[in-house]
Every structure is written in C-alpha cells, then in structure tokens.
Design a protein around this motif. Structure first.
Motif, mmCIF file in Angstrom:
data_model
loop_
_atom_site.group_PDB
_atom_site.id
_atom_site.type_symbol
_atom_site.label_atom_id
_atom_site.label_comp_id
_atom_site.label_asym_id
_atom_site.label_seq_id
_atom_site.Cartn_x
_atom_site.Cartn_y
_atom_site.Cartn_z
ATOM 1 N N GLU A 267 23.393 49.385 58.096
ATOM 2 C CA GLU A 267 23.251 50.784 57.702
ATOM 3 C C GLU A 267 24.404 51.626 58.217
ATOM 4 O OE1 GLU A 267 19.398 51.725 59.258
ATOM 5 O OE2 GLU A 267 18.365 51.077 57.429
ATOM 6 N N SER A 268 24.888 51.331 59.422
ATOM 7 C CA SER A 268 25.978 52.123 59.988
ATOM 8 C C SER A 268 27.301 51.889 59.257
ATOM 9 C CB SER A 268 26.158 51.819 61.476
ATOM 10 O OG SER A 268 26.758 50.557 61.672
ATOM 11 N N ARG A 269 27.440 50.745 58.625
ATOM 12 C CA ARG A 269 28.677 50.440 57.891
ATOM 13 C C ARG A 269 28.688 51.033 56.499
ATOM 14 N NH1 ARG A 269 30.827 44.469 59.608
ATOM 15 N NH2 ARG A 269 30.307 44.645 61.825
ATOM 16 N N SER B 194 28.159 44.845 66.157
ATOM 17 C CA SER B 194 29.295 45.655 65.686
ATOM 18 C C SER B 194 30.554 44.819 65.500
ATOM 19 C CB SER B 194 29.565 46.798 66.659
ATOM 20 O OG SER B 194 29.894 46.296 67.940
ATOM 21 N N ARG C 286 20.394 47.870 61.473
ATOM 22 C CA ARG C 286 21.052 49.110 61.911
ATOM 23 C C ARG C 286 22.566 49.014 61.764
ATOM 24 N NH1 ARG C 286 17.194 50.218 67.051
ATOM 25 N NH2 ARG C 286 15.519 51.178 65.882
ATOM 26 N N GLU C 287 23.130 47.849 62.058
ATOM 27 C CA GLU C 287 24.575 47.686 61.908
ATOM 28 C C GLU C 287 24.969 47.754 60.434
ATOM 29 O OE1 GLU C 287 28.512 47.442 62.678
ATOM 30 O OE2 GLU C 287 26.906 47.818 64.119
ATOM 31 N N LYS D 256 18.566 45.068 64.895
ATOM 32 C CA LYS D 256 19.966 45.369 65.237
ATOM 33 C C LYS D 256 20.887 45.085 64.052
ATOM 34 C CE LYS D 256 19.429 44.426 70.154
ATOM 35 N NZ LYS D 256 19.755 43.518 71.254
#
Length: 74
Positions: free
Chosen positions: A53-55, A16, A50-51, A47
């Motif tokens: 995708e989260s952004r 993150s 996923r990071e 990881k």
C-alpha cells in the motif's frame, strides 16, 4: 514458478527492502494460506500488505496485446 529469495532469507530483511515481485508473490501466497497462518505469519502478511500500500498502486492499466493487465511476479 517464483524465482527469488525464499521467505527464510526475506524475514531477515525489512519489507521496505523487498522487491515488488517478492511482495506480490508472498502476498498472494499468504492470502491463499490465511486460514492456516500462525500469529507470526499473519503479522508478516500485514507488514507485506502495508508495504504494498505504501508503494502505491501496482495494478497498471487494463492490459493490451503486449502486456498483462496485472503485474507478473513469477
């Protein structure tokens, strides 16, 4: 050529707190080496994914004469 923090430094920092160019570069690298990654490397790749995708989307638009259609990370 990638200019930024190396992976040994980044493993001490949660994804993150990685910059977008670091996420994109190492995602591309892990993707190319996927068949050779250990369980730890595969876990780190997940990881990173996923990071990213989260952004949200980073693909940008279709490109134009003054910018590329994909983000340039190196």
């Amino acid at each position: 050529m990638y200019i930024g923090r190396d992976l040994s430094e980044l493993t001490m920092v949660p994804p993150s707190q990685w910059e977008i160019n670091e996420l994109l570069y190492f995602h591309d690298t892990f993707s190319q080496l996927a068949a050779y990654l250990s369980a730890e490397g595969a876990s780190l790749h997940v990881k990173v994914i996923r990071e990213l995708e989260s952004r949200g989307p980073v693909s940008g638009d279709g490109g134009a004469w003054d910018h590329a259609s994909k983000p340039i990370y190196d």
